[in-house]
Design an enzyme around this catalytic site. Structure first.
Site, PDB file in Angstrom:
ATOM      1  CB  SER A  50      -0.887   0.004   1.255  1.00  0.00           C
ATOM      2  OG  SER A  50      -0.062   0.124   2.401  1.00  0.00           O
ATOM      3  CG  ASP A  83      -4.305  -2.996  -0.966  1.00  0.00           C
ATOM      4  OD1 ASP A  83      -5.297  -3.172  -1.693  1.00  0.00           O
ATOM      5  OD2 ASP A  83      -4.329  -3.115   0.277  1.00  0.00           O
ATOM      6  CG  HIS A  84      -7.006   0.423  -1.124  1.00  0.00           C
ATOM      7  ND1 HIS A  84      -8.318   0.583  -1.521  1.00  0.00           N
ATOM      8  CD2 HIS A  84      -6.990  -0.660  -0.322  1.00  0.00           C
ATOM      9  CE1 HIS A  84      -9.060  -0.351  -0.974  1.00  0.00           C
ATOM     10  NE2 HIS A  84      -8.283  -1.129  -0.246  1.00  0.00           N
ATOM     11  N   GLY A 216     -11.195  -6.518   2.268  1.00  0.00           N
ATOM     12  CA  GLY A 216     -11.750  -6.590   3.623  1.00  0.00           C
ATOM     13  C   GLY A 216     -12.099  -8.006   4.033  1.00  0.00           C
ATOM     14  CB  SER A 218      -9.016  -9.923   8.060  1.00  0.00           C
ATOM     15  OG  SER A 218      -7.731  -9.796   7.489  1.00  0.00           O
ATOM     16  CG  ASN A 258      -7.263  -7.432  -1.406  1.00  0.00           C
ATOM     17  OD1 ASN A 258      -7.005  -8.241  -2.287  1.00  0.00           O
ATOM     18  ND2 ASN A 258      -7.242  -6.130  -1.605  1.00  0.00           N
ATOM     19  CG  ASP A 260      -3.053  -5.356   6.030  1.00  0.00           C
ATOM     20  OD1 ASP A 260      -2.155  -5.904   6.689  1.00  0.00           O
ATOM     21  OD2 ASP A 260      -3.046  -4.136   5.799  1.00  0.00           O
ATOM     22  NE  ARG A 285      18.776 -12.441  17.081  1.00  0.00           N
ATOM     23  CZ  ARG A 285      20.054 -12.743  17.285  1.00  0.00           C
ATOM     24  NH1 ARG A 285      20.789 -13.189  16.286  1.00  0.00           N
ATOM     25  NH2 ARG A 285      20.612 -12.594  18.473  1.00  0.00           N
TER      26      ARG A 285
HETATM   27  P1  13P Z   1      -8.644  -6.675   5.955  1.00  0.00           P
HETATM   28  O1  13P Z   1      -8.555  -5.435   6.779  1.00  0.00           O
HETATM   29  O2  13P Z   1      -9.956  -7.374   6.177  1.00  0.00           O
HETATM   30  O3  13P Z   1      -7.500  -7.577   6.162  1.00  0.00           O
HETATM   31  O4  13P Z   1      -8.657  -6.237   4.431  1.00  0.00           O
HETATM   32  C1  13P Z   1      -7.453  -5.893   3.789  1.00  0.00           C
HETATM   33  C2  13P Z   1      -7.683  -5.359   2.430  1.00  0.00           C
HETATM   34  O5  13P Z   1      -8.745  -5.427   1.879  1.00  0.00           O
HETATM   35  C3  13P Z   1      -6.531  -4.723   1.766  1.00  0.00           C
HETATM   36  O6  13P Z   1      -6.910  -4.093   0.587  1.00  0.00           O
END
Ligand code: 13P
Length: 316
Positions: A50, A83-84, A216, A218, A258, A260, A285
């Site tokens: 990103s 991304d974006h 989105g 996750s 996606n 993150d 570590r």
């Molecule tokens: P999450 O926040 O659900 O992991 O989505 C990440 C995302 O869509 C990155 O573009």
């Protein structure tokens, strides 16, 4: 050793009914955890960067880390994706930096302006053999500086299938991020969400052969939320996208998923656990290592959910 084109991966995912995991990277440990997972599961991979990641780590470091991953894993197809991207200039910068695909996200603009900017990016990127993801409709939640609609309103901003057809025809983008009830970030939903599978199905029916993208995605895994909260963290109770819904969407026209937040939570959970259990520890570590391991295990599981485990060779 070269990167693999994003387009080929999406084509194979569409044809064979699975989705490619697109994981966000910001540093070495996150990247290594993801790479170890795809290497063990023999899965194709999209690594996403990103603008925030670029500002944090600098593009030189990120590309160097990714280059090592590509060189050390010649049997794994790896694509790199912006991304974006928020403007033509941002997308141009990433195209010029050798990314295999870029996302232009003008989804908050009016339809005509979204078409205009997305088309401009497509023209620049296609001339350089780079493919483009655009977005139509609006997601909920917040991701870095990308704010969305309120999570309660997600269902009001779903992608309109009629508009999706017109948008793809006019922009000639290679894939489309659709709003189908998901939301960015860790605080997505108060109760289990229902994804708009009818929207995915209808857009898929109207655009045969065309790959869709789900942002989105996750699941906000309870295991990591518990570790974070048990070891001094403060994450409100919220639900993510159920893995059963991701698996179902991955068999439909959704070809890129996606993720993150789940990576961030895995890393943070393990670091907090080490800090709490071994307060005398100060060797990075000793806490980044377990974080990296947790990312690997979590991503391996995701690859099974997405159906892309074992699909590396067909995407090369
Ligand atoms: P999450 O926040 O659900 O992991 O989505 C990440 C995302 O869509 C990155 O573009």
């Amino acid at each position: 050793m070269a990167l693999t084109g994003t387009k080929k991966m999406l084509e194979m995912a569409y044809k064979n009914g699975y989705a490619i995991g697109a994981f966000n990277v910001n540093n070495m440990e996150i990247t290594q955890g993801i790479i170890a997972a795809v290497a063990e599961e023999k899965a194709p991979l999209i690594l996403q960067v990103s603008r925030g990641a670029r500002a944090y780590a600098s593009i030189g470091y990120l590309k160097a880390i990714i280059n090592v991953a590509v060189e050390e894993n010649p049997e794994i197809p790896i694509a790199i994706h912006l991304d974006h991207g928020d403007s033509f200039e941002t997308c141009k910068q990433f195209v010029d930096d050798g990314f295999t695909s870029v996302m232009i996200d003008a989804s908050k603009q009016a339809f005509d302006e979204n078409v205009r900017v997305s088309r401009e990016v497509v023209e620049y990127a296609h001339a350089r053999d780079v493919c483009v993801e655009a977005e139509l409709g609006q997601l909920g939640g917040i991701e870095e500086d990308v704010g969305g609609v309120s999570a309660d309103d997600v269902s009001k901003y779903l992608t309109d299938p009629d508009q999706a057809v017109e948008f793809v025809e006019k922009t000639r983008c290679d894939s489309l991020a659709v709003a189908c009830g998901t939301s960015h970030g860790a605080f997505k939903f108060k109760s289990e969400p229902k994804l708009a599978f009818d929207v995915i199905e209808e857009i898929g029916r109207r655009l045969p052969g065309f790959p869709l993208v789900m942002h989105g995605s996750s699941s906000v895994l309870q295991e990591f939320k518990d570790l974070i909260n048990n070891y001094g963290g403060d994450m409100p109770d919220a639900m993510g996208v159920p893995e059963s819904a991701i698996a179902r969407a991955s068999k439909m026209a959704i070809c890129k998923v996606n993720i993150d937040t789940d990576l961030r939570m895995a890393l943070t959970a393990k670091i907090r656990e080490v800090f709490a259990k071994e307060p005398a520890e100060f060797d990075p570590r000793k806490y980044l290592g377990p974080g990296r391991e947790a990312i690997k295990d979590m991503v391996k599981h995701k690859l099974q959910i997405l159906g892309c485990a074992g699909k590396a060779s067909e995407c090369m």
